[in-house]
Design a protein around this motif. Structure first.
Motif, PDB file in Angstrom:
ATOM      1  N   THR A   8       0.806  -1.390  -0.060  1.00  0.00           N
ATOM      2  CA  THR A   8      -0.273   0.093  -0.101  1.00  0.00           C
ATOM      3  C   THR A   8       1.109   1.232  -0.063  1.00  0.00           C
ATOM      4  O   THR A   8       0.622   2.241  -0.775  1.00  0.00           O
ATOM      5  N   CYS A   9       1.987   1.219   0.700  1.00  0.00           N
ATOM      6  CA  CYS A   9       2.787   2.569   0.739  1.00  0.00           C
ATOM      7  C   CYS A   9       3.557   2.722  -0.428  1.00  0.00           C
ATOM      8  O   CYS A   9       3.979   3.944  -0.638  1.00  0.00           O
ATOM      9  N   CYS A  10       3.559   1.970  -1.465  1.00  0.00           N
ATOM     10  CA  CYS A  10       4.218   1.963  -2.736  1.00  0.00           C
ATOM     11  C   CYS A  10       3.089   2.275  -3.842  1.00  0.00           C
ATOM     12  O   CYS A  10       3.463   2.582  -4.906  1.00  0.00           O
ATOM     13  N   VAL A  11       1.733   2.372  -3.452  1.00  0.00           N
ATOM     14  CA  VAL A  11       0.632   2.910  -4.210  1.00  0.00           C
ATOM     15  C   VAL A  11      -0.119   4.170  -3.770  1.00  0.00           C
ATOM     16  O   VAL A  11      -0.062   5.030  -4.637  1.00  0.00           O
ATOM     17  N   ALA A  12      -0.484   4.108  -2.721  1.00  0.00           N
ATOM     18  CA  ALA A  12      -1.282   5.246  -2.315  1.00  0.00           C
ATOM     19  C   ALA A  12      -0.794   6.505  -2.150  1.00  0.00           C
ATOM     20  O   ALA A  12      -1.332   7.372  -2.857  1.00  0.00           O
ATOM     21  N   PRO A  13       0.300   6.887  -1.390  1.00  0.00           N
ATOM     22  CA  PRO A  13       0.693   8.181  -1.317  1.00  0.00           C
ATOM     23  C   PRO A  13       1.518   8.728  -2.592  1.00  0.00           C
ATOM     24  O   PRO A  13       2.146   7.785  -3.405  1.00  0.00           O
ATOM     25  N   ASP A  14       1.732   9.819  -2.654  1.00  0.00           N
ATOM     26  CA  ASP A  14       2.740  10.493  -3.674  1.00  0.00           C
ATOM     27  C   ASP A  14       4.007  10.290  -3.153  1.00  0.00           C
ATOM     28  O   ASP A  14       4.243  10.366  -2.254  1.00  0.00           O
ATOM     29  N   ILE A  15       5.214  10.163  -4.339  1.00  0.00           N
ATOM     30  CA  ILE A  15       6.536  10.057  -3.793  1.00  0.00           C
ATOM     31  C   ILE A  15       7.056  10.921  -5.106  1.00  0.00           C
ATOM     32  O   ILE A  15       7.732  10.435  -6.049  1.00  0.00           O
ATOM     33  N   SER A  16       7.203  12.221  -4.584  1.00  0.00           N
ATOM     34  CA  SER A  16       7.787  13.164  -5.650  1.00  0.00           C
ATOM     35  C   SER A  16       9.257  12.645  -6.171  1.00  0.00           C
ATOM     36  O   SER A  16       9.459  13.176  -7.353  1.00  0.00           O
ATOM     37  N   SER A  17      10.141  12.278  -5.303  1.00  0.00           N
ATOM     38  CA  SER A  17      11.111  11.847  -5.777  1.00  0.00           C
ATOM     39  C   SER A  17      11.445  10.836  -6.889  1.00  0.00           C
ATOM     40  O   SER A  17      12.389  10.730  -7.653  1.00  0.00           O
ATOM     41  N   LEU A  18      10.126  10.338  -7.027  1.00  0.00           N
ATOM     42  CA  LEU A  18      10.173   9.080  -8.047  1.00  0.00           C
ATOM     43  C   LEU A  18       9.023   9.630  -9.006  1.00  0.00           C
ATOM     44  O   LEU A  18       8.540   8.800  -9.945  1.00  0.00           O
ATOM     45  N   ASN A  19       8.541  10.680  -8.974  1.00  0.00           N
ATOM     46  CA  ASN A  19       7.396  11.462  -9.832  1.00  0.00           C
ATOM     47  C   ASN A  19       6.338  10.469 -10.023  1.00  0.00           C
ATOM     48  O   ASN A  19       5.706  10.194 -10.926  1.00  0.00           O
ATOM     49  N   LYS A  20       6.171   9.894  -8.626  1.00  0.00           N
ATOM     50  CA  LYS A  20       4.652   8.784  -8.363  1.00  0.00           C
ATOM     51  C   LYS A  20       3.689   9.792  -7.811  1.00  0.00           C
ATOM     52  O   LYS A  20       4.022  10.447  -6.829  1.00  0.00           O
ATOM     53  N   LYS A  21       2.599   9.697  -8.537  1.00  0.00           N
ATOM     54  CA  LYS A  21       1.467  10.395  -8.155  1.00  0.00           C
ATOM     55  C   LYS A  21       0.713   9.538  -7.123  1.00  0.00           C
ATOM     56  O   LYS A  21       0.652   8.518  -6.871  1.00  0.00           O
ATOM     57  N   VAL A  22      -0.317  10.271  -6.444  1.00  0.00           N
ATOM     58  CA  VAL A  22      -1.255   9.768  -5.360  1.00  0.00           C
ATOM     59  C   VAL A  22      -2.084   8.690  -6.028  1.00  0.00           C
ATOM     60  O   VAL A  22      -2.490   8.689  -7.240  1.00  0.00           O
ATOM     61  N   GLY A  23      -2.194   7.359  -5.404  1.00  0.00           N
ATOM     62  CA  GLY A  23      -3.065   6.196  -6.105  1.00  0.00           C
ATOM     63  C   GLY A  23      -2.337   5.492  -7.422  1.00  0.00           C
ATOM     64  O   GLY A  23      -2.798   4.878  -7.729  1.00  0.00           O
ATOM     65  N   GLU A  24      -0.969   6.018  -7.798  1.00  0.00           N
ATOM     66  CA  GLU A  24      -0.329   5.385  -8.839  1.00  0.00           C
ATOM     67  C   GLU A  24       0.576   4.292  -8.420  1.00  0.00           C
ATOM     68  O   GLU A  24       1.484   4.480  -7.384  1.00  0.00           O
ATOM     69  N   ARG A  25       0.582   3.130  -8.992  1.00  0.00           N
ATOM     70  CA  ARG A  25       1.639   2.172  -8.401  1.00  0.00           C
ATOM     71  C   ARG A  25       2.826   2.517  -8.938  1.00  0.00           C
ATOM     72  O   ARG A  25       3.023   2.885 -10.011  1.00  0.00           O
ATOM     73  N   CYS A  26       3.999   2.638  -7.984  1.00  0.00           N
ATOM     74  CA  CYS A  26       5.167   2.694  -8.138  1.00  0.00           C
ATOM     75  C   CYS A  26       5.842   1.565  -9.218  1.00  0.00           C
ATOM     76  O   CYS A  26       5.652   0.607  -8.932  1.00  0.00           O
ATOM     77  N   ARG A  27       6.574   2.384 -10.073  1.00  0.00           N
ATOM     78  CA  ARG A  27       7.011   1.528 -11.102  1.00  0.00           C
ATOM     79  C   ARG A  27       8.305   0.494 -10.732  1.00  0.00           C
ATOM     80  O   ARG A  27       8.445  -0.513 -11.261  1.00  0.00           O
ATOM     81  N   HIS A  28       8.498   0.480  -9.538  1.00  0.00           N
ATOM     82  CA  HIS A  28       9.654  -0.406  -8.770  1.00  0.00           C
ATOM     83  C   HIS A  28       8.922  -1.470  -8.055  1.00  0.00           C
ATOM     84  O   HIS A  28       9.691  -2.093  -7.301  1.00  0.00           O
ATOM     85  N   LEU A  29       7.703  -1.271  -7.843  1.00  0.00           N
ATOM     86  CA  LEU A  29       6.914  -2.439  -7.109  1.00  0.00           C
ATOM     87  C   LEU A  29       6.685  -3.651  -7.986  1.00  0.00           C
ATOM     88  O   LEU A  29       6.011  -3.399  -8.875  1.00  0.00           O
ATOM     89  N   SER A  30       7.311  -4.780  -7.541  1.00  0.00           N
ATOM     90  CA  SER A  30       6.999  -5.861  -8.200  1.00  0.00           C
ATOM     91  C   SER A  30       5.764  -6.517  -8.280  1.00  0.00           C
ATOM     92  O   SER A  30       5.088  -6.318  -7.012  1.00  0.00           O
ATOM     93  N   GLY A  31       5.516  -7.491  -8.897  1.00  0.00           N
ATOM     94  CA  GLY A  31       4.181  -8.218  -8.840  1.00  0.00           C
ATOM     95  C   GLY A  31       3.982  -8.911  -7.282  1.00  0.00           C
ATOM     96  O   GLY A  31       2.799  -9.263  -7.057  1.00  0.00           O
ATOM     97  N   PRO A  77      -6.799  10.127  -6.585  1.00  0.00           N
ATOM     98  CA  PRO A  77      -5.774   9.825  -7.525  1.00  0.00           C
ATOM     99  C   PRO A  77      -5.931  11.068  -8.534  1.00  0.00           C
ATOM    100  O   PRO A  77      -7.084  11.623  -8.767  1.00  0.00           O
ATOM    101  N   ASP A  78      -4.695  11.569  -9.002  1.00  0.00           N
ATOM    102  CA  ASP A  78      -4.651  12.612  -9.946  1.00  0.00           C
ATOM    103  C   ASP A  78      -5.227  12.021 -11.482  1.00  0.00           C
ATOM    104  O   ASP A  78      -5.176  10.799 -11.840  1.00  0.00           O
TER     105      ASP A  78
END
Length: 78
Positions: A8-31, A77-78
Motif C-alpha cells: 500500500t505504501c508503494c501505491v497510495a501516497p505520492d512519492i515526488s522523488s520518483l515522480n509517482k502520483k497519489v494512487g499510482e503504483r510505483c514502477r519499482h513495485l514488483s508483482g 488519484p490525479d
C-alpha cells in the motif's frame, strides 16, 4: 509493528522523488509486492515505518487497501 509487505505504501501516497502520483503504483513495485530498488530507494521510502494506519486500512486486496488509505486521508488519484 512489522511490515506485512502489503504494498500500500508503494501505491497510495505520492512519492515526488520518483515522480509517482497519489494512487499510482510505483514502477519499482514488483508483482510480488517487493521493491525492486530496495537498497537504493529514496529517503522518504527508507523513513517509512509501519504503524497503526496499516491496521486501519487492512483489507484482502491491494486495491481495497489503497482505497481505504486514500479515503482516510481525503486523497484522490490525479
Amino acid at each position: 509493528m512489522e511490515c506485512s509487505g502489503c504494498g500500500t505504501c508503494c501505491v497510495a501516497p505520492d512519492i515526488s522523488s520518483l515522480n509517482k502520483k497519489v494512487g499510482e503504483r510505483c514502477r519499482h513495485l514488483s508483482g510480488e509486492q517487493r521493491c525492486q530498488i530496495y537498497e537504493e530507494r529514496p529517503a522518504v521510502c527508507r523513513g517509512y515505518r509501519p504503524d497503526r494506519i496499516c491496521g486501519m486500512i487492512a483489507a484482502p486486496t491491494l486495491p481495497e487497501r489503497v482505497e481505504k488509505y486514500l479515503a482516510l486521508f481525503g486523497l484522490r488519484p490525479d
